[in-house]
Design an enzyme around this catalytic site. Structure first.
Site, PDB file in Angstrom:
ATOM      1  N   GLN A  32      -0.609  76.578  46.382  1.00 43.45           N
ATOM      2  CA  GLN A  32      -1.333  75.345  46.692  1.00 43.45           C
ATOM      3  C   GLN A  32      -2.349  75.612  47.803  1.00 43.45           C
ATOM      4  O   GLN A  32      -3.494  75.143  47.742  1.00 43.45           O
ATOM      5  CB  GLN A  32      -0.359  74.240  47.144  1.00 43.45           C
TER       6      GLN A  32
ATOM      7  N   ARG B 136       1.312  67.376  40.120  1.00 37.95           N
ATOM      8  CA  ARG B 136       1.509  67.810  41.506  1.00 37.95           C
ATOM      9  C   ARG B 136       1.700  66.628  42.449  1.00 37.95           C
ATOM     10  O   ARG B 136       2.460  66.725  43.411  1.00 37.95           O
ATOM     11  CB  ARG B 136       0.339  68.720  41.930  1.00 37.95           C
TER      12      ARG B 136
ATOM     13  N   TYR C 269       8.343  74.820  42.605  1.00 48.08           N
ATOM     14  CA  TYR C 269       7.803  74.655  41.239  1.00 48.08           C
ATOM     15  C   TYR C 269       6.482  73.898  41.216  1.00 48.08           C
ATOM     16  O   TYR C 269       6.012  73.439  42.238  1.00 48.08           O
ATOM     17  CB  TYR C 269       8.832  74.106  40.256  1.00 48.08           C
ATOM     18  N   GLU C 270       5.884  73.903  40.049  1.00 52.92           N
ATOM     19  CA  GLU C 270       4.538  73.310  39.870  1.00 52.92           C
ATOM     20  C   GLU C 270       3.520  73.996  40.789  1.00 52.92           C
ATOM     21  O   GLU C 270       2.625  73.360  41.326  1.00 52.92           O
ATOM     22  CB  GLU C 270       4.628  71.796  40.132  1.00 52.92           C
ATOM     23  N   GLY C 271       3.679  75.325  40.932  1.00 49.34           N
ATOM     24  CA  GLY C 271       2.828  76.114  41.825  1.00 49.34           C
ATOM     25  C   GLY C 271       3.436  76.177  43.209  1.00 49.34           C
ATOM     26  O   GLY C 271       3.405  75.188  43.942  1.00 49.34           O
TER      27      GLY C 271
END
Lengths: 593, 593
Positions: free
Chosen positions: B441, B294, B434-436
């Site tokens: 978040q 992240r 992406y990546e959450g």
């Protein structure tokens, strides 16, 4: 494939509950009763949903192609354009003397909205024509009007606006395109114009280019710019099409979005042009149509957000992911629809409260334009002139932001073109740029409009807000607290910013201009706050009068409360920024960036 | 064609003046003296400028193509990838036991920045490999590490992460991909994974897919997820490549941006997989690499903004349009460069002050990761764990916003793909997803991190700010007023928001989660305010100590003052929104949207 349905109930609410259109003493407004506008909006919505929506992805994917000097539009555009023309949609507010239907501009604006939501790139072909029509209608000679307007109201011939050149956009005084007078009273126009929307295409028999150019020997700079009609095909005396004029397409630009509209580089090479109005007064002709053109672009901003929002809501109700943190909502399913999650709600409410406020703001603007033009109302003219940069700048900035927010609801799918959410964002992006980039709107607002006629219009604006609050307060304590007090506070912030400009802009104009963008956004929030307060009053009154559809009006009130609590507080941040003046903004030498 | 030059001086300023890297008691940091890091950053910057920058447009225009089941990357990518591999750039912080150089993560992060700015899509091929390397390094068996890691540090073999399926992204408990145990201890993996970055390509001999899947009979939901190595080509005992595994590319997605990276639908059909770590503990393996992954995405956010900013500055200095309202600046030219206009300044200063603050924030985060891992420092681990969602969410939201702002400086040219500004915005957009996705978040921050270990980490954060202010106040009145007081005020707003969550989130968690997104942004502003205060102290000290490059440090102070006056006031707006709780956010029934 994205969906779209015209929100006719919301549109009707603004036209009738809020603006009370048919009760207004404006010529033509008596026709605008609920049944009539409903019929118009249902029909335009139907065309938008059934014909234009499916073509939106087609336009984006195929784009326009330049083949042997001629632009080919995407599959299906021609047939759809014919349908739009046959339905009379291109001439709703045009002069009946030239084949128009003579309806108010407000009706035109509302009827256009579904087209813009459904397919912005497609609708620009007629939108540009409408702009060119207006310029010729106001500034053209009788002969010019008779020659061009009947064909332009029907969009048998379409129009374009040619302002920008490679080295000059905002600063049109740098223009190089030349128009050399000929013995027969015509001009030979030579030069290159760029970013010409709908510059060429296969939807119409002829294209009427309106071109800004300089007549050699005229004044320097912006005062030496004149406006010309340069038709693609010359028009014979009997109205038939004559020979091809000296205008050609250099190329089609590859853009971030609105691929369905052909954005052309246009080359003029001794093309025959006809002067519109007086020589060297070309900018004046441009300015007279600017309020309408910029309002149309503001509409593009929220109309794209509306379409994106509808899809985001559908996806949020459909997509199952996670569980409501306060307890399972859909035990029969593997997970709850994501609309249960507070942050998805926050996002959707941001979109909803913006779009509905923006629609009210835009329709109110269209109403003011009608009042200004049809009633010769100088106060209305002053007010709309003041707010035009706000409508254009704020609604397109926020419209793009909301389209991006709608895309975000889709997670990873939002980034995949197939789902269509990227297109809404990419298409909406242009509205922040063209028709005067938003920084220029802010400059126009703070550098020009605020001080116009000694600040008369902005003072009238504040008086209007004050009067509105006074007239509507004291009937319902909760309403006063939820709607009127936030509006009052935001309006005070705006006044404080104006005061700061007055006190500090004199000694250094940079103090005002450094805060121009913040001021534009602040003004936008106050306008939307004002519209939400008016919508709140309308909803409250409807409920008090026993309206049957209580859910509809309750939803309006709830959405308004959201805007008041979650969006309006932005004004104090903008004020804080503005009040720091130019010092930190202008501190660096250009070399230190 | 867009330009890019690594801002090595700015990078060095953070590593040495601010973080004082070589003085830190962290293993390996003694190597990080000014000369060493300068040499590394100059070289990575050179590769970025000379090789990766020219390929950025190529990647965007050509995209990746699926031909006969194999993905072909854009022209030039293979040669550039070889150069990156040969230069040792793929293994800077990897374990020397497996061919890495064992440098601190901070050095790796700084060295990566130019690659990401120059060509984000290209750099993802090695970025994903680094993530997969880390997962195997921490959770794999000795045998797995020996088999895969030496080839992955060199990127002879690349890696992927396979989490998402068509019906499940955030909620991985819904996963359907199955891994059936075989007698020989391997598994047969079957299912479909989507959005797999670098899922297939022609840059490496083998691709090591890390796949999350469920072993039948295991626990329901997220607790039944395991992690598997599924190589594209099976690896023989001697390390040579064996037969093709049962994994294939379903299709390449058409995306809004990062066209140079192949985003694949991957089909697993009885593919041979090897369990990594324990069965059903797959999510734990994912979580251990999450902070780094992240942080890497946060870096993408500001790195794209940096590249876009550099071009916007060049354009603003080059483009002549209008005159400075306070007097002509370039009388020898037809107009002044647009950088003279306050609103262009405002825009550029927003970008500059964000990017430099974001870089400091990210490097500081990388330093905390080193301290947490290399010194087993639980406080550093707690702090970076708290701030990870802020780094990811805030820096990517703002990074995209700033890339859009940079595009705006170009006016109409910003919308034309040829100029390259659209690509920065389109590429940056994915980092918010992406990546959450950033809403996740915010949920992670407010729903999980804030309360972790009884709120210990957030309290430590506030203590740190307080101590910093105390330690640095009282030496210079102007500095205190310009830097420390705004930081104190913003930090108080953040504390008030945390307090609101504590007092109101208990009775209804929606009260906290309705404000999660605002809280994430508020936290981001306070972090950047803190970094600007630290940079301010560093610049002040350098000037006091007689640094020769006074202009550089004065510019840092001026840029910091801008952030403090023009960006930090956002915290009070976010606080006002947060304090209205869930009422207006959750008011509507789902049917009324």
């Amino acid at each position: 494939m994205p969906i779209y349905h015209a929100p006719t109930k919301d549109m009707q609410f603004i036209m009738h509950d809020v603006l009370k259109a048919s009760e207004q003493d404006i010529p033509g407004y008596d026709e605008l009763d609920r049944d009539f506008t409903a019929a118009v909006l249902e029909e335009s919505g139907k065309l938008a949903t059934e014909v234009l929506t499916p073509l939106n992805t087609v336009g984006d994917t195929e784009g326009c192609k330049l083949e042997n000097g001629v632009v080919r539009t995407p599959t299906g555009f021609k047939e759809a354009f014919d349908q739009m023309r046959d339905g009379g949609w291109t001439a709703l507010d045009c002069d009946p003397d030239y084949g128009g239907q003579g309806l108010p501009y407000l009706m035109h604006t509302a009827a256009q909205e579904p087209f813009v939501s459904a397919n912005m790139a497609f609708n620009m072909y007629q939108g540009l024509t409408h702009g060119a029509y207006t310029a010729i209608h106001i500034h053209g000679s009788e002969q010019q009007k008779k020659t061009y307007l009947p064909k332009m109201t029907t969009c048998e011939w379409t129009g374009t606006m040619n302002l920008t050149e490679p080295h000059c956009g905002t600063d049109l005084g740098l223009m190089r395109t030349k128009a050399v007078p000929q013995d027969d009273g015509t001009y030979k126009v030579t030069g290159q114009k760029i970013f010409i929307s709908a510059g060429d295409h296969d939807l119409a028999e002829n294209i009427i280019h309106l071109v800004l150019a300089k007549i050699p020997g005229g004044p320097d700079g912006i005062k030496g710019v004149s406006l010309f009609i340069v038709p693609k095909f010359l028009v014979n005396e009997d109205g038939s099409l004559g020979e091809r004029n000296g205008v050609s397409v250099g190329k089609i630009e590859e853009k971030m979005g609105i691929h369905g509209n052909s954005t052309c580089v246009m080359n003029y090479d001794d093309a025959t042009g006809y002067l519109v109005g007086e020589a060297h007064k070309g900018m004046r002709a441009m300015f007279t149509m600017m309020n309408e053109a910029r309002l149309g672009v503001g509409l593009q901003g929220y109309a794209q957000a509306e379409a994106a929002y509808q899809n985001a809501v559908a996806y949020a109700n459909d997509r199952l992911q996670g569980r409501d943190v306060t307890g399972v909502k859909a035990p029969e399913k593997s997970a709850d629809p994501i609309i249960v999650h507070p942050d998805i709600r926050r996002n959707l409410m941001d979109q909803k409260s913006f779009v509905e406020g923006a629609r009210a703001f835009t329709y109110w603007g269209a109403y003011l334009i009608d009042r200004a033009h049809k009633n010769d109302d100088a106060a209305a003219e002053g007010l709309i002139s003041l707010m035009t940069p706000v409508i254009k700048g704020f609604l397109t900035d926020k419209g793009f932001e909301m389209a991006v927010n709608a895309q975000q609801v889709y997670g990873g799918h939002g980034y995949i073109e197939e789902w269509g959410m990227s297109q809404f964002a990419r298409d909406a992006r242009i509205a922040m740029i063209y028709e005067g980039a938003n920084g220029i709107q802010a400059l126009d607002l703070v550098g020009r409009k605020l001080a116009q006629e000694g600040g008369k219009h902005v003072m009238a604006y504040f008086d209007m807000i004050k009067t509105f609050i006074k007239d509507n307060a004291g009937q319902d304590e909760a309403f006063d607290k939820e709607f009127l007090e936030p509006l009052k506070a935001a309006s005070k912030d705006l006044q404080a910013a104006g005061m700061y400009f007055m006190q500090n802009g004199m000694k250094n104009p940079h103090n005002a201009l450094s805060g121009s963008y913040d001021f534009m956004h602040m003004f936008g929030h106050v306008c939307l706050g004002y519209m939400w307060a008016r919508m709140g009053v309308a909803a409250r009154d409807a409920l008090a009068n026993g309206a049957s559809d209580t859910q509809f009006y309750e939803t309006k009130l709830a959405t308004g409360r959201y805007y008041m609590t979650r969006q309006l507080p932005a004004t104090s941040m903008h004020l804080a920024r503005i009040q720091t003046g130019a010092d930190t903004v202008m501190a660096l030498d250009a070399a230190n960036f």
